[in-house]
Motif scaffolding. Sequence first.
Motif, short mmCIF file in Angstrom:
data_model
loop_
_atom_site.label_atom_id
_atom_site.label_comp_id
_atom_site.label_asym_id
_atom_site.label_seq_id
_atom_site.Cartn_x
_atom_site.Cartn_y
_atom_site.Cartn_z
N ASN A 237 0.85 -0.77 0.26
CA ASN A 237 0.27 0.06 0.04
C ASN A 237 1.10 1.61 -0.22
O ASN A 237 0.98 2.26 -0.48
CB ASN A 237 -0.94 0.01 1.48
N LEU A 238 2.30 0.99 0.39
CA LEU A 238 2.85 2.17 0.81
C LEU A 238 3.01 2.84 -0.89
O LEU A 238 3.91 3.76 -1.00
CB LEU A 238 4.28 2.10 1.59
N ILE A 240 1.68 1.78 -3.66
CA ILE A 240 1.02 2.59 -4.59
C ILE A 240 0.31 3.61 -4.12
O ILE A 240 0.38 4.76 -4.94
CB ILE A 240 -0.98 1.86 -3.77
N THR A 241 0.60 4.83 -2.65
CA THR A 241 0.45 5.75 -2.50
C THR A 241 0.93 6.47 -2.45
O THR A 241 1.01 7.97 -3.02
CB THR A 241 0.42 5.96 -0.78
N ILE A 242 2.77 6.04 -2.40
CA ILE A 242 3.65 6.94 -3.32
C ILE A 242 3.43 7.45 -4.44
O ILE A 242 3.35 8.78 -5.42
CB ILE A 242 5.30 5.84 -3.28
N LEU A 244 0.58 6.89 -6.48
CA LEU A 244 -0.91 7.70 -6.97
C LEU A 244 -0.61 9.52 -6.70
O LEU A 244 -0.10 10.47 -6.82
CB LEU A 244 -1.58 8.33 -5.94
N GLY A 245 0.63 9.87 -5.08
CA GLY A 245 0.52 11.38 -4.59
C GLY A 245 2.06 12.17 -5.25
O GLY A 245 1.18 13.21 -6.12
N ARG A 275 2.47 1.89 -11.99
CA ARG A 275 1.77 0.88 -10.80
C ARG A 275 1.38 -0.25 -10.41
O ARG A 275 1.73 -1.01 -9.97
CB ARG A 275 -0.75 1.46 -10.83
N ASN A 279 3.20 -3.03 -8.24
CA ASN A 279 2.45 -3.73 -7.64
C ASN A 279 3.32 -5.25 -7.50
O ASN A 279 2.96 -5.98 -6.66
CB ASN A 279 1.03 -3.62 -7.58
#
Length: 561
Positions: A237-238, A240-242, A244-245, A275, A279
């Motif tokens: 999840n880190l 994915i967040t990085i 998208l951010g 992405r 992943n």
Amino acid sequence: MNVFKSLVYRFRGLLLLTLIASALSAAASIALINEINNLITAPEAFVNTRIGMAAALLVALFVCGFGSQALLTAFGHRIVYELRMVMVKRVLDTGVEQQEQIGAPALYASLTKDIMSIGEAFNRLPFVLYNGILVAGSFIYLAWLSWQLFLLSAVVIGLGAGLAQVLMMRMRALMKIVRDTDDRIYAGYEGAIDGRYELALNAWRKRRFYERDFEPAVEMARATEVSADRYWTLSLNLTITIILGLTFGIFIAGAAFGIPSANVIAYVLVLMFLRTPLNDLVGGLPALLTGSVALSKIDSLSLEPYQPGFNVRSEKIETATGDELLALENVVYEYPHEGGEYGFRLGPVNLRLRTGEMLFIVGGNGSGKSTLAKILTGLYHPSSGLLRLNGVAVTDNRLAWYRSHFSTVFSSFHLFERLVGPRGEFDPALAQAFLERLRMERKVAIDGDCLSTTRLSQGQRKRLALLTAYVEQRPILLLDEWAADQDPVFRSFFYFELLPELKRCGKTIIAISHDDRYFGIADRVLKCESGVLREYKPTVSVQEAGAQLEAAAGRGESVLQ
């Protein structure tokens, strides 16, 4: 990881081919993204030639991607096959002492779960490798689009990768704990199966075993695996967040640096494309970490190094009845100290055994009989002293030759279905005659070189174990409490008829026994007491046993002569 490295080196050509195919597939993916970017920025330039280029890239992407992953998957299965063959060969070549120190649960866990973990790692490896190359190529493409945005992305993703590395290292440490717990779980499996009689008869023992021995190991594995998986999901999840951010940050940075909007859009398109590969890359790491832990566990077993082939050559010794065949000179065996207490010590043993002699060894439990049997057969190495066979000193390079003169049926025997003779092939007529002599012809048939069944009572299985030992046609026969599971009638037959017949056939017999009423048929009886071997006088005289033997011999002729 020496086993793994050697296997990778053997198949380095195939591995190189898959790396090239993966690189070409990644290059085709990046080129296709570039074509899509060109279409977005200049749709009027999308003519037939560009369509043909895109179609060619799609074909290359599919062919190279499929080829690389198919080759790596086949390579993974080949590695599992080779690991299974190598591991079993190493176990076969490892001495009995070392195997007993390692323990059966640890060996079973490595031969099953560790090898399967390595196989799963290799099944994931094609995707991890492909995605790794794709991510690396995409970053090169991103640097070409905008070096300013690339530096920003490199810093952000680098910090995220560093944090992910910390999480993965913690996860690997937890996986190592899980793997160490597997040995306890396999020991529980072994107890549940091997102790089925005792557990079935005592519900309290069953409950204590289940709740206090098995459940704590399983619970530790569960709790540790949950913690390890949380580090993995946190890392996933880190990532994915990085990404998208960073995508939002790119628009802001692009405006600040004055980068053309077309380049910013192309840059964002590549990041969004990354992405899925990122992943998959992170998602495949747990399998690789588990495989790495499994490889480390295999290397920690201290098995013998892999050697191809088997030493099946044996020099047949020629001795006349009464000649000295086997000698133990000041042989001592000491078990390792445990918990500050001294281990059991056998010896010093001085023993001379003549060709055609029948020797009985007696003694109570824990007296050293089984240890002496393993030294006599070459399964244990003496701590000091010397063994001689036909006057030849037994050294490490002569150990296989020495062992090739023994056939055995130990109390903890394993019954193989396949019959093996002196040079691999056995004499069917000899085997059938002895099967009938053992009174087993109505229970078992010899089908080719295999027994038709081994699903019999323990006493009957021991008879078949004696059959497998007999057809080996080796000069020395060692039997460890062989008659303990026989009925009284067959026990008398074994001592009064079968053993003397085997002796007349030229066998030198060493029998460990508690049946004192039959000791008189032996040429000598030795008693093992607290690790010391001494002469023992049987209560039944040789004359009385001889009279019994003559009476038994008058009841029928031997088929072994």
